[in-house]
Design a protein around this motif. Sequence first.
Motif, PDB file in Angstrom:
ATOM      1  N   ALA A  90       0.856  -1.187   0.000  1.00  0.00           N
ATOM      2  CA  ALA A  90       0.000   0.000   0.000  1.00  0.00           C
ATOM      3  C   ALA A  90       0.886   1.228   0.000  1.00  0.00           C
ATOM      4  O   ALA A  90       1.983   1.216   0.588  1.00  0.00           O
ATOM      5  N   SER A  91       0.434   2.279  -0.660  1.00  0.00           N
ATOM      6  CA  SER A  91       1.229   3.508  -0.716  1.00  0.00           C
ATOM      7  C   SER A  91       0.324   4.715  -0.870  1.00  0.00           C
ATOM      8  O   SER A  91      -0.809   4.619  -1.360  1.00  0.00           O
ATOM      9  N   HIS A  92       0.838   5.839  -0.448  1.00  0.00           N
ATOM     10  CA  HIS A  92       0.147   7.125  -0.609  1.00  0.00           C
ATOM     11  C   HIS A  92       1.182   8.142  -1.054  1.00  0.00           C
ATOM     12  O   HIS A  92       2.264   8.257  -0.456  1.00  0.00           O
ATOM     13  N   GLN A  93       0.875   8.882  -2.115  1.00  0.00           N
ATOM     14  CA  GLN A  93       1.782   9.888  -2.647  1.00  0.00           C
ATOM     15  C   GLN A  93       1.236  11.283  -2.364  1.00  0.00           C
ATOM     16  O   GLN A  93       0.055  11.539  -2.554  1.00  0.00           O
ATOM     17  N   GLY A  94       2.105  12.139  -1.905  1.00  0.00           N
ATOM     18  CA  GLY A  94       1.736  13.506  -1.600  1.00  0.00           C
ATOM     19  C   GLY A  94       2.891  14.202  -0.923  1.00  0.00           C
ATOM     20  O   GLY A  94       4.031  13.731  -0.949  1.00  0.00           O
ATOM     21  N   ARG A  95       2.613  15.354  -0.320  1.00  0.00           N
ATOM     22  CA  ARG A  95       3.673  16.045   0.411  1.00  0.00           C
ATOM     23  C   ARG A  95       4.201  15.154   1.530  1.00  0.00           C
ATOM     24  O   ARG A  95       5.409  15.080   1.755  1.00  0.00           O
ATOM     25  N   LEU A  96       3.301  14.466   2.217  1.00  0.00           N
ATOM     26  CA  LEU A  96       3.679  13.438   3.182  1.00  0.00           C
ATOM     27  C   LEU A  96       3.317  12.096   2.557  1.00  0.00           C
ATOM     28  O   LEU A  96       2.150  11.793   2.349  1.00  0.00           O
ATOM     29  N   SER A  97       4.337  11.302   2.226  1.00  0.00           N
ATOM     30  CA  SER A  97       4.128  10.045   1.526  1.00  0.00           C
ATOM     31  C   SER A  97       4.547   8.874   2.397  1.00  0.00           C
ATOM     32  O   SER A  97       5.423   9.008   3.260  1.00  0.00           O
ATOM     33  N   TRP A  98       3.923   7.727   2.159  1.00  0.00           N
ATOM     34  CA  TRP A  98       4.311   6.534   2.882  1.00  0.00           C
ATOM     35  C   TRP A  98       4.076   5.308   2.016  1.00  0.00           C
ATOM     36  O   TRP A  98       3.284   5.343   1.070  1.00  0.00           O
ATOM     37  N   GLN A  99       4.801   4.255   2.354  1.00  0.00           N
ATOM     38  CA  GLN A  99       4.633   2.981   1.679  1.00  0.00           C
ATOM     39  C   GLN A  99       4.894   1.862   2.673  1.00  0.00           C
ATOM     40  O   GLN A  99       5.686   2.009   3.607  1.00  0.00           O
ATOM     41  N   SER A 100       4.238   0.726   2.459  1.00  0.00           N
ATOM     42  CA  SER A 100       4.485  -0.449   3.285  1.00  0.00           C
ATOM     43  C   SER A 100       4.159  -1.685   2.459  1.00  0.00           C
ATOM     44  O   SER A 100       3.356  -1.628   1.523  1.00  0.00           O
ATOM     45  N   SER A 101       4.788  -2.798   2.808  1.00  0.00           N
ATOM     46  CA  SER A 101       4.527  -4.034   2.085  1.00  0.00           C
ATOM     47  C   SER A 101       4.879  -5.228   2.945  1.00  0.00           C
ATOM     48  O   SER A 101       5.675  -5.137   3.888  1.00  0.00           O
ATOM     49  N   VAL A 102       4.265  -6.355   2.596  1.00  0.00           N
ATOM     50  CA  VAL A 102       4.588  -7.659   3.179  1.00  0.00           C
ATOM     51  C   VAL A 102       4.819  -8.611   2.006  1.00  0.00           C
ATOM     52  O   VAL A 102       4.025  -8.641   1.057  1.00  0.00           O
ATOM     53  N   GLU A 103       5.906  -9.388   2.082  1.00  0.00           N
ATOM     54  CA  GLU A 103       6.265 -10.281   0.984  1.00  0.00           C
ATOM     55  C   GLU A 103       6.549 -11.680   1.521  1.00  0.00           C
ATOM     56  O   GLU A 103       7.189 -11.839   2.565  1.00  0.00           O
ATOM     57  N   TRP A 104       6.064 -12.687   0.810  1.00  0.00           N
ATOM     58  CA  TRP A 104       6.291 -14.081   1.165  1.00  0.00           C
ATOM     59  C   TRP A 104       6.993 -14.777   0.009  1.00  0.00           C
ATOM     60  O   TRP A 104       6.670 -14.557  -1.165  1.00  0.00           O
ATOM     61  N   LEU A 105       8.000 -15.623   0.335  1.00  0.00           N
ATOM     62  CA  LEU A 105       8.797 -16.312  -0.677  1.00  0.00           C
ATOM     63  C   LEU A 105       8.878 -17.791  -0.349  1.00  0.00           C
ATOM     64  O   LEU A 105       8.913 -18.183   0.826  1.00  0.00           O
ATOM     65  N   GLU A 106       8.963 -18.612  -1.395  1.00  0.00           N
ATOM     66  CA  GLU A 106       9.164 -20.040  -1.215  1.00  0.00           C
ATOM     67  C   GLU A 106       9.967 -20.563  -2.395  1.00  0.00           C
ATOM     68  O   GLU A 106       9.650 -20.265  -3.555  1.00  0.00           O
ATOM     69  N   THR A 107      11.017 -21.330  -2.120  1.00  0.00           N
ATOM     70  CA  THR A 107      11.803 -21.943  -3.180  1.00  0.00           C
ATOM     71  C   THR A 107      12.056 -23.406  -2.827  1.00  0.00           C
ATOM     72  O   THR A 107      12.156 -23.779  -1.653  1.00  0.00           O
ATOM     73  N   ARG A 108      12.176 -24.217  -3.871  1.00  0.00           N
ATOM     74  CA  ARG A 108      12.488 -25.630  -3.685  1.00  0.00           C
ATOM     75  C   ARG A 108      13.335 -26.094  -4.859  1.00  0.00           C
ATOM     76  O   ARG A 108      13.020 -25.809  -6.022  1.00  0.00           O
ATOM     77  N   ALA A 109      14.415 -26.801  -4.570  1.00  0.00           N
ATOM     78  CA  ALA A 109      15.270 -27.391  -5.594  1.00  0.00           C
ATOM     79  C   ALA A 109      15.439 -28.866  -5.255  1.00  0.00           C
ATOM     80  O   ALA A 109      15.741 -29.213  -4.108  1.00  0.00           O
ATOM     81  N   SER A 110      15.257 -29.735  -6.245  1.00  0.00           N
ATOM     82  CA  SER A 110      15.316 -31.168  -5.968  1.00  0.00           C
ATOM     83  C   SER A 110      15.833 -31.927  -7.178  1.00  0.00           C
ATOM     84  O   SER A 110      15.682 -31.481  -8.325  1.00  0.00           O
ATOM     85  N   ASP A 111      16.436 -33.080  -6.909  1.00  0.00           N
ATOM     86  CA  ASP A 111      16.868 -34.004  -7.950  1.00  0.00           C
ATOM     87  C   ASP A 111      16.979 -35.387  -7.322  1.00  0.00           C
ATOM     88  O   ASP A 111      17.905 -35.665  -6.564  1.00  0.00           O
ATOM     89  N   PRO A 112      16.044 -36.279  -7.617  1.00  0.00           N
ATOM     90  CA  PRO A 112      16.087 -37.612  -6.999  1.00  0.00           C
ATOM     91  C   PRO A 112      17.180 -38.510  -7.563  1.00  0.00           C
ATOM     92  O   PRO A 112      17.603 -39.451  -6.879  1.00  0.00           O
ATOM     93  N   THR A 113      17.647 -38.239  -8.801  1.00  0.00           N
ATOM     94  CA  THR A 113      18.682 -39.088  -9.410  1.00  0.00           C
ATOM     95  C   THR A 113      19.725 -38.235 -10.112  1.00  0.00           C
ATOM     96  O   THR A 113      19.819 -38.233 -11.337  1.00  0.00           O
ATOM     97  N   PRO A 114      20.529 -37.476  -9.360  1.00  0.00           N
ATOM     98  CA  PRO A 114      21.557 -36.642 -10.004  1.00  0.00           C
ATOM     99  C   PRO A 114      22.668 -37.500 -10.606  1.00  0.00           C
ATOM    100  O   PRO A 114      22.916 -38.625 -10.160  1.00  0.00           O
ATOM    101  N   ASN A 115      23.340 -36.946 -11.625  1.00  0.00           N
ATOM    102  CA  ASN A 115      24.465 -37.646 -12.241  1.00  0.00           C
ATOM    103  C   ASN A 115      25.669 -37.700 -11.316  1.00  0.00           C
ATOM    104  O   ASN A 115      26.470 -38.632 -11.375  1.00  0.00           O
ATOM    105  N   VAL A 116      25.831 -36.663 -10.476  1.00  0.00           N
ATOM    106  CA  VAL A 116      26.957 -36.584  -9.555  1.00  0.00           C
ATOM    107  C   VAL A 116      26.407 -36.275  -8.167  1.00  0.00           C
ATOM    108  O   VAL A 116      25.536 -35.421  -8.007  1.00  0.00           O
TER     109      VAL A 116
END
Length: 683
Positions: free
Chosen positions: A329-355
Amino acid sequence: MKSRSWLLLAVLIPTALAAQSPARVSGRVVDALSGEPVAYAEVRLDDAHRTTGDDGQFHFDAVNPGRRALSARRIGFAPRDQFIEVLPGIEETVILRLDPLAVPIESLAVVAVQDEGITIQGAELSHRGTDLGQALDGWEGVVVRRTGSGGPAAPQVRGSAPDEVLVLVDGFPINDAFTGRADLSRIGTRDVARVTLLPGAQTVRAGGRAIAGVIMIATRRVFAPELGLRLGSHRAGSGRLGAGRGAASVSLTGERFADAFPYDIPPVRGGGGGIRDNAGGTLWTLNGRVRGTVDLVVLGSRSTRGVPGITTNPTRTARAEDASALVGASHQGRLSWQSSVEWLETRASDPTPNVGLPYDSRTNGLAGSAALGLSRDLTWAGATGEVHTGADFRYDRFWGSGVQDGAAFHREGLSAGGSIRWGARQEWRLVPAVRIDMWKDRTRPFASGRLDAEYSRGNTTLSAALGSAVTAPALANLLFREGEGVLLNPDLRPERTRWEIEAGVRHTGRWLGAGGHAALRLYYGRVADMVLWYQRPAFNFVWSPGNFDVRRRGGEVTLDLEPAKTLRLDGSATLSAVTYDHTGGAQVAYRPRTTITAGLTWTPGPWETDLRWHRIGTRYRDNSGVNRLAPISLWDAGIERRLGASLSTRFEVHDLLDRRSEFIAGYPTPGRTFSLSLNLVLQ
């Protein structure tokens, strides 16, 4: 007979005089969002210059007939350039609508960037590619690092690392909180109104990650209901839905990446050709906006990509999954403000890698940001300007098998700056700014500063800047778990641009009857403690991030011409020498020394055709200055046909000469590909 001759002369003489008489051009400059007049805007008509009053109005008398270049500039707004046809003896009235341009720092502090930057509009972007990773590659020296087909697309500016470029979407940063990189493949060009580039050390005005530049993306403000479908080679394709009502708009895009495409097997593997399996995947993105006194934004994405490995060690089972969601959320003007909430998720997998052993690594993250800014306009002794101050805070928390236990990071910042301009026919502008940053585990603050100066006369502008920048290392270099062949380095120092100086000139006008603009920029700077990954011989050649001093120098030249209403030519060339800061220092790995791009767009009636050439210069696989990678030259072509007011179709050929280029050694792209798209927009 004589009376008829006099009558004919009486008709022809006024007509001939009118055909030679000058005209008048008048109009208003207004805020595109609110419709309110924009005061103190600079309006140029060829070599003439005017400043709007409180009512936003301007006028030019005694304007020669013909095609004329008209432009408007104002601090806090995106620049507007267009051509108008001036008819003899007739007054032309024009309304120039300027889009508000507010750029926050990475932690969402509201600080208006005073530099107008370099802008490309959405219509041109859609002809350069379906996503911003394709569209911005090669534009104004931007190089997009993409590890093969469908991989994340991270921009580099002036030979930077991908995590040294801050990317903002409507003021909110989309750089991954963990890796520091922004994935431009998640942003479709049809969602974008314009992109503005601010190259160089910009920490003081844009915050962390901006030590090499800022890419500001403004999304479209109005969405008519629309549907888009695209089919491409190697089972690639995408679909898009968009809609809007009043101040609200939303779009949903799904994309399937190319897979099972041919590639050249390296000689070390016996040579010949093979099929690139496990290169495909899917990407879903959501973009929602509600604009008003308080702007609300929702950004979300989820991707599943194959990780086929390098060509000398391919794998058919490795996968990467990523998801993110941002609510702000943000407001622009002489007095401005902004705020945010962010969520992240990552997954890396390999059941049969070569090495090595099978793996399944997961990481989750949660980030919160808040910022406050205050600005005030000033008028003094015929000069105008503004001052602004800001404060911001950001907190990141990560957990999972891919990071250390209790991995958390916080940072705080204070900033101040201003601008002042004076003069009428000759205008001067100064823009100073300073910033102080603090972050976790640092006992002292870090300061950075920048001063921009500009002189304009007629259609020519000279500019110069001196600045410094600082940013914390990307969290992936600080918080990851060390593993086989990888060593953690907890002693990484912040990356700092000690100083960077740049100078430039730009001119808008006409050459040989063609309207357009040309620009030249040169820069030189020293970067201390740039974070680069390298092999450590004392640890059996395991990889580790480390700090290195480098020099960054070069320049950019751009040219944009419009010889006719239906024809547009553009081009740019960039030199980026990024070498280790010692005698005979080698070029840093995977930083092209040169990039060149040229394009042609022809729009006869309902048809539109475009042709584009892009060249990525010499790169090196490692930091020794050997193992040279040959330059890459790519040709793209497209043709589009409007089928009435609501429907259009487009056919594209990417990599027309089938070069099967690779930016990073061992990660080939599909080569020549075809796509056919159909777009329906309900007016």
